[in-house]
Design a protein around this motif. Structure first.
Motif, PDB file in Angstrom:
ATOM      1  N   GLY A 220      31.702  18.760   6.518  1.00  0.00           N
ATOM      2  CA  GLY A 220      30.828  19.435   7.477  1.00  0.00           C
ATOM      3  C   GLY A 220      31.431  19.558   8.856  1.00  0.00           C
ATOM      4  N   ALA A 221      32.741  19.540   8.949  1.00  0.00           N
ATOM      5  CA  ALA A 221      33.425  19.564  10.237  1.00  0.00           C
ATOM      6  C   ALA A 221      32.949  20.721  11.102  1.00  0.00           C
ATOM      7  CB  ALA A 221      34.932  19.650  10.030  1.00  0.00           C
ATOM      8  N   GLY A 222      32.481  20.395  12.306  1.00  0.00           N
ATOM      9  CA  GLY A 222      32.091  21.402  13.270  1.00  0.00           C
ATOM     10  C   GLY A 222      30.667  21.894  13.162  1.00  0.00           C
ATOM     11  N   ALA A 223      29.964  21.539  12.095  1.00  0.00           N
ATOM     12  CA  ALA A 223      28.595  22.011  11.902  1.00  0.00           C
ATOM     13  C   ALA A 223      27.628  21.296  12.838  1.00  0.00           C
ATOM     14  CB  ALA A 223      28.175  21.801  10.452  1.00  0.00           C
ATOM     15  N   PHE A 224      26.387  21.731  12.817  1.00  0.00           N
ATOM     16  CA  PHE A 224      25.308  21.046  13.520  1.00  0.00           C
ATOM     17  C   PHE A 224      24.355  20.458  12.491  1.00  0.00           C
ATOM     18  CE2 PHE A 224      26.829  23.771  16.847  1.00  0.00           C
ATOM     19  CZ  PHE A 224      26.542  23.104  18.036  1.00  0.00           C
ATOM     20  N   ALA A 225      23.759  19.339  12.847  1.00  0.00           N
ATOM     21  CA  ALA A 225      22.700  18.767  12.036  1.00  0.00           C
ATOM     22  C   ALA A 225      21.355  19.261  12.553  1.00  0.00           C
ATOM     23  CB  ALA A 225      22.741  17.241  12.113  1.00  0.00           C
ATOM     24  N   PHE A 226      20.363  19.266  11.697  1.00  0.00           N
ATOM     25  CA  PHE A 226      19.011  19.610  12.134  1.00  0.00           C
ATOM     26  C   PHE A 226      18.476  18.504  13.041  1.00  0.00           C
ATOM     27  CE2 PHE A 226      14.371  19.317  11.400  1.00  0.00           C
ATOM     28  CZ  PHE A 226      13.997  20.541  11.946  1.00  0.00           C
ATOM     29  N   GLN A 227      18.532  17.281  12.556  1.00  0.00           N
ATOM     30  CA  GLN A 227      18.164  16.064  13.290  1.00  0.00           C
ATOM     31  C   GLN A 227      19.023  14.927  12.745  1.00  0.00           C
ATOM     32  OE1 GLN A 227      14.003  15.639  12.285  1.00  0.00           O
ATOM     33  NE2 GLN A 227      13.306  16.489  14.228  1.00  0.00           N
ATOM     34  N   PRO A 228      19.167  13.836  13.481  1.00  0.00           N
ATOM     35  CA  PRO A 228      19.828  12.657  12.915  1.00  0.00           C
ATOM     36  C   PRO A 228      18.985  12.078  11.788  1.00  0.00           C
ATOM     37  CG  PRO A 228      19.696  12.532  15.323  1.00  0.00           C
ATOM     38  CD  PRO A 228      18.800  13.646  14.904  1.00  0.00           C
ATOM     39  N   ASP A 229      19.633  11.442  10.818  1.00  0.00           N
ATOM     40  CA  ASP A 229      18.872  10.781   9.775  1.00  0.00           C
ATOM     41  C   ASP A 229      18.331   9.445  10.289  1.00  0.00           C
ATOM     42  OD1 ASP A 229      20.956   8.879   9.673  1.00  0.00           O
ATOM     43  OD2 ASP A 229      21.951   9.920   8.017  1.00  0.00           O
ATOM     44  N   LYS A 230      17.678   8.690   9.435  1.00  0.00           N
ATOM     45  CA  LYS A 230      17.034   7.453   9.869  1.00  0.00           C
ATOM     46  C   LYS A 230      18.020   6.437  10.429  1.00  0.00           C
ATOM     47  CE  LYS A 230      13.106   7.867   6.725  1.00  0.00           C
ATOM     48  NZ  LYS A 230      12.345   7.252   5.593  1.00  0.00           N
ATOM     49  N   LYS A 231      19.286   6.540  10.019  1.00  0.00           N
ATOM     50  CA  LYS A 231      20.305   5.621  10.511  1.00  0.00           C
ATOM     51  C   LYS A 231      21.106   6.213  11.674  1.00  0.00           C
ATOM     52  CE  LYS A 231      20.901   3.276   6.058  1.00  0.00           C
ATOM     53  NZ  LYS A 231      21.877   2.886   4.993  1.00  0.00           N
ATOM     54  N   GLY A 232      20.697   7.384  12.116  1.00  0.00           N
ATOM     55  CA  GLY A 232      21.396   8.018  13.224  1.00  0.00           C
ATOM     56  C   GLY A 232      22.558   8.884  12.807  1.00  0.00           C
ATOM     57  N   GLY A 233      22.774   9.030  11.504  1.00  0.00           N
ATOM     58  CA  GLY A 233      23.878   9.856  11.028  1.00  0.00           C
ATOM     59  C   GLY A 233      23.554  11.340  11.096  1.00  0.00           C
ATOM     60  N   LEU A 234      24.599  12.150  11.044  1.00  0.00           N
ATOM     61  CA  LEU A 234      24.435  13.601  11.121  1.00  0.00           C
ATOM     62  C   LEU A 234      24.937  14.250   9.839  1.00  0.00           C
ATOM     63  CD1 LEU A 234      25.742  14.265  14.762  1.00  0.00           C
ATOM     64  CD2 LEU A 234      23.370  13.938  14.022  1.00  0.00           C
ATOM     65  N   ALA A 235      24.106  15.100   9.252  1.00  0.00           N
ATOM     66  CA  ALA A 235      24.481  15.837   8.051  1.00  0.00           C
ATOM     67  C   ALA A 235      24.520  17.324   8.378  1.00  0.00           C
ATOM     68  CB  ALA A 235      23.479  15.576   6.922  1.00  0.00           C
ATOM     69  N   ALA A 236      25.572  18.003   7.935  1.00  0.00           N
ATOM     70  CA  ALA A 236      25.720  19.425   8.206  1.00  0.00           C
ATOM     71  C   ALA A 236      24.549  20.210   7.633  1.00  0.00           C
ATOM     72  CB  ALA A 236      27.028  19.938   7.613  1.00  0.00           C
ATOM     73  N   ASN A 237      24.035  21.140   8.417  1.00  0.00           N
ATOM     74  CA  ASN A 237      22.918  21.977   8.009  1.00  0.00           C
ATOM     75  C   ASN A 237      23.233  23.404   8.444  1.00  0.00           C
ATOM     76  OD1 ASN A 237      20.322  23.457   8.417  1.00  0.00           O
ATOM     77  ND2 ASN A 237      19.428  21.552   7.665  1.00  0.00           N
ATOM     78  N   ALA A 238      23.426  24.301   7.476  1.00  0.00           N
ATOM     79  CA  ALA A 238      23.847  25.665   7.799  1.00  0.00           C
ATOM     80  C   ALA A 238      22.796  26.408   8.607  1.00  0.00           C
ATOM     81  CB  ALA A 238      24.167  26.429   6.512  1.00  0.00           C
TER      82      ALA A 238
END
Length: 411
Positions: free
Chosen positions: A193-211
């Motif tokens: 997910g390099a360079g993407a944006f997350a919608f929100q951080p997950d419960k642990k503060g991590g970021l997941a790419a969201n197109a």
């Protein structure tokens, strides 16, 4: 109606949107809901009335269509006394109470549409004041007041602020701006997910790419709007660098979208059980984001894919979908009036009240003419407008971005 005609579309959404709806509204109205006069679309407006109306008006104006007075009046009439907008309220003769759920996305969408039509500065001013009052401490916004900030909602509000002539960097909470909120949701230049944006951080503060969130955040980070993006000879390099500022983060996000759509030319639905299905709406939003960041070759390729594949989806989904395709077509350098053999503008106009004025085919602007008109308007210092849909999940999340676009991002 005092119509301030918007200039050529620079970036044909997220959104609203913006994004395209992740879940389209039912094509048939609920038995308990009467479709009011002035509203575009025949589907139940409970979750998307203000959203689809705002997108429709903006797409019409970008095509030199003067909307029906009753359509603009319907939208303005949805506003609550505190300045906020809900997705829909059936009885506007009664004051809004606690049962009327207002949100940032529909409010921001309405601001942008009313600013574009003109003559509703008081309503827009009240809405902007309400949006500022519910800004989060990190500088961003969530869908509902007090909810955690997300990329889509923050981007949609940036569009409304700019449309209303506000300096986005001056809208602070605890010293943090909306751009600060978006940067916190930008992924590093490593991993899938390099360079993407997350919608929100997950419960642990991590970021997941969201197109979907990435398409919205690219425009938000630029401080721009979708209705002024056009194809030209520039081509961005598909690279990713540490995002020291919002502009670099926007480029990184566009690079992610370009990589993601390189093979199939479209995004795939993230809805459970729909992994193999194309996501037409978010693909349209991604086209706008790509064009806004000079990925014009990629934007045009995906725009052509939409022309060949998305018309049935738009027919089933209604006016917001047609509006998204209109804006995506212009962003991709394609003709909205001959898109996959169909006239998107005529199809959009047919979903509601007859516009006050519709240009003839000879009067309609071709994409090349739009480029010249946009450049001329920018040189004169006149703002141009654009819109993007950025997500809809049964009333839980809707967003789209519109704002005045200058040659440089706002200071």
């Amino acid at each position: 109606m005092n119509v301030r005609r918007s200039a050529a579309v620079l970036a044909a959404s997220v959104v609203i949107g913006t994004a395209a709806p992740a879940v389209a509204a039912s094509p048939s109205p609920s038995p308990s809901v009467v479709i009011p006069e002035g509203l575009y679309g025949s589907g139940d407006p409970t979750y998307d009335g203000v959203w689809r109306q705002s997108q429709t008006l903006l797409a019409q104006l970008e095509q030199d269509v003067v909307p029906a007075d009753e359509a603009v009046d319907w939208l303005a009439g949805q506003q609550c006394a505190n300045g906020a907008f809900p997705a829909f309220r059936a009885d506007t003769t009664k004051p809004c109470d606690a049962k009327v759920v207002v949100d940032t996305n529909n409010t921001a969408a309405a601001v942008q549409a009313l600013e574009a039509t003109g003559g509703h500065e008081d309503a827009s001013g009240k809405a902007i004041a309400w949006l500022k009052s519910v800004q989060n401490k990190d500088g961003g916004w969530g869908y509902t007041p007090g909810g955690p900030s997300d990329a889509n909602s923050t981007s949609v509000v940036i569009g409304a602020l700019t449309a209303a002539g506000q300096k986005v960097t001056a809208v602070e909470k605890n010293g943090r701006t909306p751009y600060d909120a978006l940067l916190k949701l930008a992924l590093p230049c490593t991993g899938d997910g390099a360079g993407a944006f997350a919608f929100q951080p997950d419960k642990k503060g991590g970021l997941a790419a969201n197109a979907d969130a990435t398409a919205a955040a690219v425009l938000g980070a630029l401080g721009e709007q979708q209705t002024n993006v056009h194809a030209d000879d520039d081509k961005a390099a598909a690279s990713c660098e540490k995002p020291g500022d919002a502009e670099q983060a926007a480029h990184n996000g566009a690079s992610y979208l370009a990589r993601t759509m390189a093979k199939d030319k479209h995004l795939t639905s993230a809805m459970p059980g729909s992994e193999d299905q194309p996501d037409y709406g978010n693909t349209a939003d991604a086209v706008v984001a790509l064009a806004a960041t000079d990925f014009h070759t990629e934007a045009t390729a995906s725009g052509r894919w939409l022309a060949a594949n998305a018309l049935k989806w738009a027919e089933q989904s209604g006016p917001a979908a047609y509006a998204q395709l209109v804006l995506a077509a212009q962003a991709a350098g394609l003709n909205p009036r001959d898109f996959g053999g169909q006239d998107l503008v005529a199809l959009l106009n047919a979903t509601g009240p007859k516009p006050e004025q519709v240009p003839t085919a000879n009067e309609s602007r071709a994409p090349e003419a739009d480029d010249e008109a946009a450049a001329e308007k920018d040189d004169e210092g006149v703002s141009v407008w654009w819109i993007v849909g950025v997500g809809l999940v049964a009333g839980i999340g809707v967003g789209f971005l519109i704002s005045g676009r200058n040659k440089k991002r706002q200071p």
